[in-house]
Scaffold this motif. Structure first.
Motif, PDB file in Angstrom:
ATOM      1  N   GLU A  23       0.853  -1.192   0.000  1.00 38.92           N
ATOM      2  CA  GLU A  23       0.000   0.000   0.000  1.00 38.92           C
ATOM      3  C   GLU A  23       0.890   1.243   0.000  1.00 38.92           C
ATOM      4  OE1 GLU A  23      -4.210  -0.823   1.984  1.00 38.92           O
ATOM      5  OE2 GLU A  23      -2.591  -0.758   3.455  1.00 38.92           O
ATOM      6  N   LEU A  24       0.514   2.220  -0.818  1.00 38.97           N
ATOM      7  CA  LEU A  24       1.283   3.458  -0.950  1.00 38.97           C
ATOM      8  C   LEU A  24       0.483   4.595  -0.331  1.00 38.97           C
ATOM      9  CD1 LEU A  24       2.332   2.982  -4.684  1.00 38.97           C
ATOM     10  CD2 LEU A  24       3.530   2.185  -2.623  1.00 38.97           C
ATOM     11  N   SER A  25       1.108   5.331   0.579  1.00 39.99           N
ATOM     12  CA  SER A  25       0.387   6.369   1.314  1.00 39.99           C
ATOM     13  C   SER A  25       0.245   7.670   0.533  1.00 39.99           C
ATOM     14  CB  SER A  25       1.090   6.650   2.636  1.00 39.99           C
ATOM     15  OG  SER A  25       2.367   7.228   2.391  1.00 39.99           O
ATOM     16  N   GLY A  26       1.034   7.840  -0.503  1.00 42.83           N
ATOM     17  CA  GLY A  26       0.934   9.072  -1.285  1.00 42.83           C
ATOM     18  C   GLY A  26       2.029  10.054  -0.940  1.00 42.83           C
ATOM     19  N   MET A  27       1.653  11.247  -0.459  1.00 41.56           N
ATOM     20  CA  MET A  27       2.610  12.325  -0.263  1.00 41.56           C
ATOM     21  C   MET A  27       3.599  12.033   0.871  1.00 41.56           C
ATOM     22  SD  MET A  27       0.144  15.645  -0.776  1.00 41.56           S
ATOM     23  CE  MET A  27       1.517  16.769  -0.528  1.00 41.56           C
ATOM     24  N   THR A  28       3.219  11.226   1.860  1.00 40.65           N
ATOM     25  CA  THR A  28       4.118  10.966   2.983  1.00 40.65           C
ATOM     26  C   THR A  28       5.264  10.044   2.620  1.00 40.65           C
ATOM     27  OG1 THR A  28       2.856   9.052   3.763  1.00 40.65           O
ATOM     28  CG2 THR A  28       2.184  11.227   4.580  1.00 40.65           C
ATOM     29  N   GLY A  29       5.097   9.261   1.557  1.00 42.07           N
ATOM     30  CA  GLY A  29       6.143   8.337   1.144  1.00 42.07           C
ATOM     31  C   GLY A  29       6.175   7.047   1.945  1.00 42.07           C
ATOM     32  N   ILE A  30       5.240   6.898   2.896  1.00 45.56           N
ATOM     33  CA  ILE A  30       5.194   5.690   3.718  1.00 45.56           C
ATOM     34  C   ILE A  30       4.579   4.549   2.907  1.00 45.56           C
ATOM     35  CG2 ILE A  30       4.239   4.639   5.803  1.00 45.56           C
ATOM     36  CD1 ILE A  30       4.182   7.423   7.043  1.00 45.56           C
ATOM     37  N   GLU A  31       5.171   3.355   3.027  1.00 39.57           N
ATOM     38  CA  GLU A  31       4.666   2.180   2.330  1.00 39.57           C
ATOM     39  C   GLU A  31       4.426   1.067   3.349  1.00 39.57           C
ATOM     40  OE1 GLU A  31       7.329   1.090  -0.784  1.00 39.57           O
ATOM     41  OE2 GLU A  31       7.137   3.014  -1.834  1.00 39.57           O
ATOM     42  N   LEU A  32       3.369   0.287   3.127  1.00 43.36           N
ATOM     43  CA  LEU A  32       3.058  -0.833   4.008  1.00 43.36           C
ATOM     44  C   LEU A  32       2.956  -2.097   3.167  1.00 43.36           C
ATOM     45  CD1 LEU A  32       2.213  -1.985   6.784  1.00 43.36           C
ATOM     46  CD2 LEU A  32      -0.164  -1.560   6.109  1.00 43.36           C
ATOM     47  N   GLU A  33       3.887  -3.032   3.405  1.00 37.96           N
ATOM     48  CA  GLU A  33       3.830  -4.314   2.694  1.00 37.96           C
ATOM     49  C   GLU A  33       2.796  -5.200   3.373  1.00 37.96           C
ATOM     50  OE1 GLU A  33       6.718  -8.014   1.332  1.00 37.96           O
ATOM     51  OE2 GLU A  33       7.558  -6.005   1.659  1.00 37.96           O
ATOM     52  N   CYS A  34       1.838  -5.672   2.606  1.00 34.85           N
ATOM     53  CA  CYS A  34       0.730  -6.450   3.144  1.00 34.85           C
ATOM     54  C   CYS A  34       1.023  -7.946   3.021  1.00 34.85           C
ATOM     55  CB  CYS A  34      -0.563  -6.111   2.411  1.00 34.85           C
ATOM     56  SG  CYS A  34      -1.036  -4.374   2.590  1.00 34.85           S
ATOM     57  N   VAL A  35       0.543  -8.691   3.996  1.00 32.96           N
ATOM     58  CA  VAL A  35       0.788 -10.122   4.066  1.00 32.96           C
ATOM     59  C   VAL A  35      -0.527 -10.869   3.888  1.00 32.96           C
ATOM     60  CG1 VAL A  35       1.636 -12.016   5.502  1.00 32.96           C
ATOM     61  CG2 VAL A  35       2.756  -9.767   5.602  1.00 32.96           C
ATOM     62  N   GLU A  36      -0.522 -11.842   2.972  1.00 35.63           N
ATOM     63  CA  GLU A  36      -1.722 -12.649   2.741  1.00 35.63           C
ATOM     64  C   GLU A  36      -2.067 -13.437   3.999  1.00 35.63           C
ATOM     65  OE1 GLU A  36      -3.426 -16.134  -0.268  1.00 35.63           O
ATOM     66  OE2 GLU A  36      -1.510 -15.157  -0.682  1.00 35.63           O
ATOM     67  N   GLY A  37      -3.350 -13.475   4.338  1.00 37.84           N
ATOM     68  CA  GLY A  37      -3.796 -14.179   5.517  1.00 37.84           C
ATOM     69  C   GLY A  37      -3.797 -13.331   6.771  1.00 37.84           C
ATOM     70  N   ARG A  38      -3.059 -12.212   6.730  1.00 36.16           N
ATOM     71  CA  ARG A  38      -3.058 -11.276   7.853  1.00 36.16           C
ATOM     72  C   ARG A  38      -3.751  -9.976   7.470  1.00 36.16           C
ATOM     73  NH1 ARG A  38       2.362  -8.266   9.578  1.00 36.16           N
ATOM     74  NH2 ARG A  38       1.664  -7.021   7.770  1.00 36.16           N
ATOM     75  N   ASP A  39      -3.348  -9.415   6.322  1.00 40.44           N
ATOM     76  CA  ASP A  39      -3.897  -8.143   5.877  1.00 40.44           C
ATOM     77  C   ASP A  39      -4.981  -8.315   4.818  1.00 40.44           C
ATOM     78  OD1 ASP A  39      -1.914  -6.931   7.477  1.00 40.44           O
ATOM     79  OD2 ASP A  39      -0.469  -7.124   5.834  1.00 40.44           O
ATOM     80  N   TYR A  40      -4.939  -9.393   4.102  1.00 39.82           N
ATOM     81  CA  TYR A  40      -5.923  -9.611   3.037  1.00 39.82           C
ATOM     82  C   TYR A  40      -6.067 -11.100   2.775  1.00 39.82           C
ATOM     83  CZ  TYR A  40      -1.973 -10.488  -0.125  1.00 39.82           C
ATOM     84  OH  TYR A  40      -0.846 -11.013  -0.722  1.00 39.82           O
TER      85      TYR A  40
END
Length: 207
Positions: A79-96
């Motif tokens: 997931e890309l946050s946009g202007m903040t530059g923060i990224e979150l790598e998602c894990v199958e079974g936990r996040d989706y």
């Protein structure tokens, strides 16, 4: 990246075509392009394809099918946050969860947490506005019914390379099928056979 034709000149020869060389190759390329344009699918196996998709909902549908996920073909979703530059790598079974080529973010009946909607000011269980996905998709062998349609279109292309409506020599007169005029096109039977492979129009965002 130019994709290879969905059938080979050997397939074309086996189907009874007598034309070889560049003309046969071009006919297969044109036929493959028609099938890909109609279905909006590549069919050819592509490994490690990276795209950025519009999120904002619970379900994220990957545009190309079938999706391949195994030890040699990992699925990476960020997931890309946009202007903040923060990224979150998602894990199958936990996040989706994953069903076919659809990724569902969180579950609304769970206790809301950061993993179910990120950042905090976004509704629980909803993908970020932009999601980067690296995945592998396509077929190691093109399905036989798709190959048949490509060969059918290629033969029609080869039967009327000058896009003539008819030709006459002395007492002989030949009328060409309308599908071959201006390049062979998919007919109703072709489209019906390709319907299971076709996907809705899709938007891929610039990275």
């Amino acid at each position: 990246m130019a994709l290879p034709p969905l059938a080979t000149t050997a397939d074309l020869a086996a189907g009874g075509a007598t034309v070889t060389g560049p003309a046969a190759t071009m006919a297969l390329r044109r036929a493959s392009a028609r099938v890909r344009k109609y279905t909006r699918q590549d069919f050819t196996l592509i490994e490690g394809d990276t795209i950025t998709l519009a999120g904002g909902g619970r379900v994220l549908a990957l545009p190309q099918r079938p999706l391949i996920v195994d030890a040699s073909h990992p699925l990476t979703v960020t997931e890309l946050s946009g202007m903040t530059g923060i990224e979150l790598e998602c894990v199958e079974g936990r996040d989706y969860t994953r069903l076919g080529a659809e990724l569902t973010r969180g579950e609304p009946w769970y206790q809301p947490t950061r993993l179910m909607g990120w950042p905090w000011n976004r509704p629980s269980g909803v993908w970020a506005p932009r999601v980067r996905v690296t995945y592998s998709h396509g077929y190691t062998e093109v399905p036989d019914d798709v190959v048949d349609i490509v060969l059918d279109l290629a033969v029609m292309n080869l039967s009327n390379p000058q896009a003539l409506r008819e030709e006459a020599i002395d007492d002989y007169r030949r009328v060409f099928a309308s599908e071959t005029i201006g390049g062979a096109s998919l007919n109703r039977d072709h489209k019906e056979a390709l319907r299971p492979y076709r996907r809705a129009a899709f938007t891929v965002m610039p990275s």
